[in-house]
Design an enzyme around this catalytic site. Sequence first.
Site, PDB file in Angstrom:
ATOM      1  N   CYS A   2     -56.990 -35.098 -83.866  1.00  0.00           N
ATOM      2  CA  CYS A   2     -57.193 -34.942 -82.424  1.00  0.00           C
ATOM      3  C   CYS A   2     -57.209 -33.469 -82.013  1.00  0.00           C
ATOM      4  CB  CYS A   2     -56.084 -35.636 -81.668  1.00  0.00           C
ATOM      5  SG  CYS A   2     -55.959 -37.369 -82.047  1.00  0.00           S
ATOM      6  N   ARG A  27     -62.736 -30.842 -87.380  1.00  0.00           N
ATOM      7  CA  ARG A  27     -61.462 -31.414 -87.809  1.00  0.00           C
ATOM      8  C   ARG A  27     -61.517 -32.933 -87.901  1.00  0.00           C
ATOM      9  NH1 ARG A  27     -56.990 -27.681 -85.406  1.00  0.00           N
ATOM     10  NH2 ARG A  27     -55.729 -29.477 -85.793  1.00  0.00           N
ATOM     11  N   TRP A  74     -58.910 -38.828 -82.829  1.00  0.00           N
ATOM     12  CA  TRP A  74     -59.007 -39.449 -84.148  1.00  0.00           C
ATOM     13  C   TRP A  74     -58.066 -40.639 -84.100  1.00  0.00           C
ATOM     14  CZ3 TRP A  74     -55.755 -40.334 -88.418  1.00  0.00           C
ATOM     15  CH2 TRP A  74     -56.404 -40.584 -89.633  1.00  0.00           C
ATOM     16  N   ASN A 100     -52.018 -35.098 -78.482  1.00  0.00           N
ATOM     17  CA  ASN A 100     -52.107 -35.141 -79.948  1.00  0.00           C
ATOM     18  C   ASN A 100     -50.757 -35.588 -80.474  1.00  0.00           C
ATOM     19  OD1 ASN A 100     -54.598 -34.010 -79.679  1.00  0.00           O
ATOM     20  ND2 ASN A 100     -54.103 -32.083 -80.724  1.00  0.00           N
ATOM     21  N   GLY A 101     -50.761 -36.379 -81.542  1.00  0.00           N
ATOM     22  CA  GLY A 101     -49.489 -36.795 -82.136  1.00  0.00           C
ATOM     23  C   GLY A 101     -49.268 -38.283 -81.950  1.00  0.00           C
ATOM     24  N   GLU A 481     -57.142 -33.044-108.926  1.00  0.00           N
ATOM     25  CA  GLU A 481     -57.864 -32.475-107.787  1.00  0.00           C
ATOM     26  C   GLU A 481     -59.356 -32.845-107.858  1.00  0.00           C
ATOM     27  OE1 GLU A 481     -57.652 -31.310-104.968  1.00  0.00           O
ATOM     28  OE2 GLU A 481     -59.410 -30.058-104.645  1.00  0.00           O
ATOM     29  N   LYS A 485     -61.419 -34.847-104.983  1.00  0.00           N
ATOM     30  CA  LYS A 485     -62.622 -34.301-104.354  1.00  0.00           C
ATOM     31  C   LYS A 485     -63.753 -35.334-104.388  1.00  0.00           C
ATOM     32  CE  LYS A 485     -61.719 -31.702-102.718  1.00  0.00           C
ATOM     33  NZ  LYS A 485     -60.633 -30.882-102.301  1.00  0.00           N
ATOM     34  N   GLU A 488     -63.056 -38.313-101.940  1.00  0.00           N
ATOM     35  CA  GLU A 488     -63.133 -38.093-100.495  1.00  0.00           C
ATOM     36  C   GLU A 488     -64.541 -37.805 -99.995  1.00  0.00           C
ATOM     37  OE1 GLU A 488     -60.927 -34.813 -98.736  1.00  0.00           O
ATOM     38  OE2 GLU A 488     -61.120 -33.669-100.556  1.00  0.00           O
ATOM     39  N   HIS A 504     -51.987 -44.986-123.007  1.00  0.00           N
ATOM     40  CA  HIS A 504     -50.898 -45.728-122.360  1.00  0.00           C
ATOM     41  C   HIS A 504     -51.401 -46.593-121.200  1.00  0.00           C
ATOM     42  CE1 HIS A 504     -48.080 -43.536-124.805  1.00  0.00           C
ATOM     43  NE2 HIS A 504     -48.725 -42.425-124.484  1.00  0.00           N
ATOM     44  N   LYS A 602     -59.679 -32.902 -90.822  1.00  0.00           N
ATOM     45  CA  LYS A 602     -59.412 -31.636 -91.496  1.00  0.00           C
ATOM     46  C   LYS A 602     -57.937 -31.274 -91.468  1.00  0.00           C
ATOM     47  CE  LYS A 602     -60.362 -27.851 -93.631  1.00  0.00           C
ATOM     48  NZ  LYS A 602     -60.402 -28.031 -95.104  1.00  0.00           N
TER      49      LYS A 602
HETATM   50  O1  M6R Z   1     -54.001 -28.133 -94.390  1.00  0.00           O
HETATM   51  P1  M6R Z   1     -53.271 -28.639 -95.589  1.00  0.00           P
HETATM   52  O2  M6R Z   1     -53.538 -27.829 -96.816  1.00  0.00           O
HETATM   53  O3  M6R Z   1     -51.807 -28.797 -95.354  1.00  0.00           O
HETATM   54  O4  M6R Z   1     -53.863 -30.083 -95.837  1.00  0.00           O
HETATM   55  C1  M6R Z   1     -53.376 -30.918 -96.843  1.00  0.00           C
HETATM   56  C2  M6R Z   1     -54.319 -32.049 -97.118  1.00  0.00           C
HETATM   57  O5  M6R Z   1     -54.470 -32.843 -95.974  1.00  0.00           O
HETATM   58  C3  M6R Z   1     -55.690 -31.558 -97.571  1.00  0.00           C
HETATM   59  O6  M6R Z   1     -55.606 -30.735 -98.685  1.00  0.00           O
HETATM   60  C4  M6R Z   1     -56.601 -32.756 -97.906  1.00  0.00           C
HETATM   61  O7  M6R Z   1     -56.124 -33.425 -99.023  1.00  0.00           O
HETATM   62  C5  M6R Z   1     -58.043 -32.280 -98.116  1.00  0.00           C
HETATM   63  N1  M6R Z   1     -58.966 -33.106 -97.388  1.00  0.00           N
HETATM   64  C6  M6R Z   1     -58.466 -32.317 -99.529  1.00  0.00           C
HETATM   65  O8  M6R Z   1     -59.757 -31.862 -99.721  1.00  0.00           O
END
Ligand code: M6R
Length: 607
Positions: A2, A27, A74, A100-101, A481, A485, A488, A504, A602
């Site tokens: 948001c 965001r 959001w 927000n929140g 990681e 990637k 997502e 395992h 974001k």
């Molecule tokens: O802003 P931050 O680094 O604290 O965010 C953490 C995660 O939300 C962020 O890294 C998220 O996993 C990304 N979308 C990954 O690409």
Amino acid sequence: MCGIVGYIGNRSAIEPVIEGLKALEYRGYDSAGISIIDKNNAKLIKTAGRVERLSEELSGLKESYGLAIGHTRWATHGSPTKANAHPHTNSKGNIFVVHNGIIENYQDLKQFLIKKGYRFKSNTDTEVIPQLIDYHLGKTKIFLEAFKQTLRELRGAYAIAAAYQDDPRNVYVAKLSSPLVIGVGKHEHIVASDISALGSDTKKVFYLEDYELAVVSSDSLRIHDYKKSMDITKNPENIQVDSKETSLGDFPHYMLKEIFESPQTVQSAIVGRIKPNENIVKLGGLESVANQLQYIDRIIIVACGTSYYAGLVGEYLIEEVAGIPVEVQLASEFKYRKEPLSRSTVVIAISQSGETADTIAALNKVEDYGILRLGIVNSVGSTIARMTDAGVYCHAGPEKSVASTKAFIAQVTVLAEIALYLSNGNSSLYKPVVNELVNVPTKITEILRQSEKIKKIALKYSKYRDFLFIGRGYMYPCALEGALKLKEVSYIHAEGYAAGEMKHGPLAMIERNFPTLALLPNGNLFEKTISNLEEIHSRKGPIIAIHSQKSRVQMNIEDSIEIPETIEQLQPLLFATVLQLFSYYIAVDKKLDVDKPRNLAKSVTVE
Ligand code: M6R
């Protein structure tokens, strides 16, 4: 997630609010709305679509409005409909609130208000706020008092901007565990949940702290601590937002642009800090706590998502280079865990945005423990940057794509610097890591030159439904990681595994439709990883190997990508670049919204 933008001043309020909301679009959001107020006249416009739609609806307005509060939502409570979009109002429709929140006790408050005769139009938690203000206003007759009383009854996290039609000269804002800033202009103020929404003309800003509210008018500002019931005096701080850095330029997507910024990202993270000729690592951000750092015997890294995986790379780095035990914990778990913590422990929070609610909550948990709290943050002036005792900025510049790419590269670079710094030069790895860090930008550039080849391979695999990423040692967090990637941005099911774990369990999944992306650097784990690849190969699992000249695969695998040689400790910086490009090209081939993947935001500002 948001976003809030509000304006009060002597020009038309609509433009700065719409521009601010557009600046927050990256965001992630699913609906938007705005309230505009001027003397006895108020309008509320909402849409279950984009800010552009709002802007179109506003274009026909003849009157000029001096006050506006806008929001991008959001969805958390209630689906992304027009009714659930903010601003929300009281039943009379003369109090407007954006939020927000999450209001955790909204059900109780709603039941209370329903009993008092209030009717609700949305499924949101937010709607209780204007209704509760209305309830208290009925008693106190003073909007500020009603606002304060409402804030005292809310539990959870919030940044709130409120406006009252009968008081068109003031915007009321407050915050608890969710950021809110007030930009200062000439005869105007802009309130927002992020400084990027303030516009490039705004050079000074007030950061509200928890339990602070502000009554904001064109020319004045009153800040009040509603927990301690006292007014606060503070000075505005300077801000610098480089708008050039946030434009797309010739790139089709921010994700690709940001991957291509990685060489510069490493450069910015090491400039002035790493001096190979003098064999020096200088971290100005840690100077104020240098003495305390001499006595630490345990480090806990807290973070989420990609930042968490960078933390896992940091664990290998700090333990190997500085010899200090490190634990990496998901911030969302750490905050609820009951574990013994001594004063010789340091908590390091890693965050690109500096606004991640779980990471903030993890830091809050140890606030009263007398423990040193450090930050590795990209967003200058963000909540985490301000709440930690000291820290090292990533200096990656704004990252707009939801998928974090260059921030990961910067975080790992900074973690390498911290490892060197904490070693006090007493590690045999000190000199090799210092010397090699300055070569990394050129080596990443060499990888980026291969982007067409990586694209070709990625396209060959874009129709697969499942993927495995494997690696050992420093490559294990990279595998995690890489899988995140791909998940997502392409919505392909992907799992990261330590290569040694294949037998395992995960080996059972391997067959010709389940490709494995193997991270295969040169080093003492090479042969062991090759054995894991043999097991996959003999079960007909397609293999894509990322390797260096010295770690070529001799068996007949499907595809390979050769990257420059580097020392083991810095290999994540090179391998991650390939993985980022691989995911990007698959997502583009699948015609997905690369920079704004579905359901994601974001900056994750709710727990
Ligand atoms: O802003 P931050 O680094 O604290 O965010 C953490 C995660 O939300 C962020 O890294 C998220 O996993 C990304 N979308 C990954 O690409």
